[in-house]
Design an enzyme around this catalytic site. Structure first.
Site, PDB file in Angstrom:
ATOM      1  N   ARG A 168       0.842  -1.202   0.000  1.00  0.00           N
ATOM      2  CA  ARG A 168       0.000   0.000   0.000  1.00  0.00           C
ATOM      3  C   ARG A 168       0.878   1.254   0.000  1.00  0.00           C
ATOM      4  O   ARG A 168       0.589   2.240   0.685  1.00  0.00           O
ATOM      5  CB  ARG A 168      -0.950   0.017   1.204  1.00  0.00           C
ATOM      6  CG  ARG A 168      -1.875  -1.177   1.289  1.00  0.00           C
ATOM      7  CD  ARG A 168      -2.829  -1.261   0.082  1.00  0.00           C
ATOM      8  NE  ARG A 168      -3.643  -2.454   0.167  1.00  0.00           N
ATOM      9  CZ  ARG A 168      -3.313  -3.626  -0.379  1.00  0.00           C
ATOM     10  NH1 ARG A 168      -2.187  -3.730  -1.078  1.00  0.00           N
ATOM     11  NH2 ARG A 168      -4.092  -4.681  -0.270  1.00  0.00           N
ATOM     12  N   SER A 242     -11.412  -1.125   3.042  1.00  0.00           N
ATOM     13  CA  SER A 242     -10.563  -1.460   4.182  1.00  0.00           C
ATOM     14  C   SER A 242      -9.926  -0.191   4.733  1.00  0.00           C
ATOM     15  O   SER A 242      -9.198   0.506   4.023  1.00  0.00           O
ATOM     16  CB  SER A 242      -9.479  -2.449   3.759  1.00  0.00           C
ATOM     17  OG  SER A 242     -10.053  -3.654   3.315  1.00  0.00           O
ATOM     18  N   GLU A 338      -5.399   3.253   5.990  1.00  0.00           N
ATOM     19  CA  GLU A 338      -5.136   3.305   4.551  1.00  0.00           C
ATOM     20  C   GLU A 338      -5.518   4.657   3.945  1.00  0.00           C
ATOM     21  O   GLU A 338      -4.771   5.200   3.144  1.00  0.00           O
ATOM     22  CB  GLU A 338      -5.875   2.168   3.819  1.00  0.00           C
ATOM     23  CG  GLU A 338      -5.237   0.804   4.006  1.00  0.00           C
ATOM     24  CD  GLU A 338      -5.756  -0.194   2.984  1.00  0.00           C
ATOM     25  OE1 GLU A 338      -6.209   0.235   1.906  1.00  0.00           O
ATOM     26  OE2 GLU A 338      -5.696  -1.399   3.270  1.00  0.00           O
TER      27      GLU A 338
END
Length: 342
Positions: A168, A242, A338
Site C-alpha cells: 500500500r 478497508s 489506509e
C-alpha cells in the site's frame, strides 16, 4: 481565443468521496488533460493555492473543508498500445473507473487484472496506493505511468522500478505526490495467463459454482461476489473499503502473539516477517458492528468503517483513533490507516 478554466468556487465534495462526508472546496477544477494543469501553473492565484488531487475519492477521509484548489481528474480513454512475446500493453486515462477498466480488459479478452475487480476508485489513484486484493497488487501488472510535474510544467514517465512500490505504498507517498499529478497508467497484461486462486475464499467460491478450471472472467465474477457479500456498497452506505492496513511484524513478535492468542490470523511473507489480519485484531477487541456517534464499524467486516448518515470526518477519525488505541493496548500492535486524512 482560449476559453476560461471551468473553475468552481465553494464547491461541495460530499458526492466526490465514497465516505459521503460533507465538505467543501474553496476552489474546484475538473482536469481532463495536461493542458489544464499547465494553465493552473500559469494562473498566479491558482498556483499559490494548496492543492488536492482527487480521483474517485475512495481512499480519502475529509476532516474539514479544503482551503485550496481541488483538481478532479476526469480524463477518460482506454487504448491498446500493442504487444510483445510476453504481454499486451493497455493504457488507461487517470479518470477511468478502476473496476470499469478491469471489466473492459476482460471484455477485450485480456486477462490479468481479474483479482482486482470491484475495488473502488480511479485508475490514476491505483498506483499511489499500490492497490491489492486476493493475492495480487497493481505492481504485478504495472508497466509505466505518465505524470505532470506542477513545479516544472513537464510531463514525465515512471516505470515500475521508479515507482518504488511497497505494501500500500509508492514513491508518490514519499514526496513526489506533492507536485506530480498522474495522467495515465499503462499495464502489461500477460499472454501466458494462469489463474491466481490461492486465497481460500476464491477457491471456495469457485468450487461452490462448480468451476474446476476457471477463466479470468470466472475469477472476476467470484471475487465480485465475495466482495459484494463482505463489503458495503458506497452508494448505499458511506465507506472507504478497508480502513486499516494489515500490520507486518517480525517473526518473533508474531510467535509471541500467537502464544498468547492461539487463534491469531497471520500470513508469512517472503522475507520471513508476518502480516497480521487487522480485521481479526479489531474484531477481537469487540468493535465489529459497534457505533460511535454517526460513524461505526461494518457488521460484516471489522476492517471497514462506515458513515451511518451525516457523520463528519472528525467523527470517523475519532472512531479510528479509539480502535487503534484498543488494538495497541490488547496486542501491542499499532494499526495504520489506509485512507489519506485531509
Amino acid at each position: 481565443m482560449i476559453s476560461p478554466l471551468p473553475l468552481r468556487r465553494d464547491h461541495p465534495l460530499d458526492k466526490l468521496n465514497t465516505f459521503g462526508i460533507a465538505a467543501r472546496a474553496h476552489a474546484f477544477l475538473p482536469v481532463a488533460s495536461a493542458d489544464t494543469l499547465r494553465r493552473v501553473r500559469e494562473a498566479d492565484e491558482l498556483a499559490r493555492l494548496p492543492r488536492l488531487v482527487l480521483g474517485g475519492g475512495s481512499n480519502l477521509l475529509l476532516t474539514r473543508d479544503f482551503p485550496g484548489l481541488v483538481l478532479h481528474m476526469c480524463g477518460k480513454g482506454i487504448e491498446l498500445l500493442g504487444s510483445d512475446d510476453t504481454a499486451t500493453y493497455v493504457r488507461a486515462a487517470a479518470g477511468e473507473s478502476w473496476h470499469g477498466f478491469t471489466q473492459q480488459t476482460l471484455a477485450l479478452g485480456l486477462p490479468g487484472l481479474e483479482n482486482l475487480s470491484l475495488i473502488p476508485g480511479s485508475v490514476g489513484a491505483a498506483p499511489i496506493q499500490n492497490i491489492g486484493a486476493y493475492g495480487m497488487e497493481i505492481k504485478d501488472r504495472f508497466h509505466e505511468l505518465t505524470a505532470f510535474d506542477m513545479e516544472t510544467g513537464r510531463v514525465f514517465t515512471l516505470n515500475r522500478e521508479a515507482c518504488r512500490f511497497g505494501y500500500r505504498d509508492s514513491v508518490f507517498k514519499h514526496g513526489l505526490g506533492e507536485h506530480a499529478v498522474i495522467l495515465d497508467v499503462t499495464f502489461a497484461l500477460p499472454k501466458q495467463w494462469q489463474p491466481n486462486t490461492r486465497y481460500a475464499d476464491v477457491t471456495q467460491e469457485l468450487e461452490a459454482r462448480g468451476i474446476a478450471e476457471p477463466s479470468a472472467r470466472d475469477v472476476s465474477d467470484a471475487i465480485i461476489a465475495i466482495r459484494s457479500r463482505k463489503l458495503p456498497d458506497p452508494a448505499r452506505i458511506g465507506n472507504a473499503g478497508s480502513f486499516f492496513k494489515n500490520p507486518v511484524v517480525a517473526a518473533e513478535v508474531r510467535h509471541a502473539l500467537a502464544e498468547r492468542h492461539p487463534q491469531l490470523v497471520s500470513y508469512v511473507q517472503p522475507d520471513g516477517s508476518f502480516k497480521l489480519a487487522a480485521g481479526w485484531l479489531i474484531d477481537q477487541c469487540g468493535w465489529k458492528g459497534r457505533k460511535m456517534g454517526r460513524a461505526g464499524v461494518y457488521e460484516r467486516q471489522a476492517l471497514v468503517l462506515v458513515n451511518h448518515g451525516g457523520a463528519s470526518g472528525a467523527e470517523v477519525e475519532a472512531l479510528a483513533r479509539a480502535i487503534q488505541d484498543d488494538v495497541r493496548e490488547r496486542f501491542g500492535v499499532m494499526l495504520e490507516p489506509e485512507p489519506v486524512f485531509v
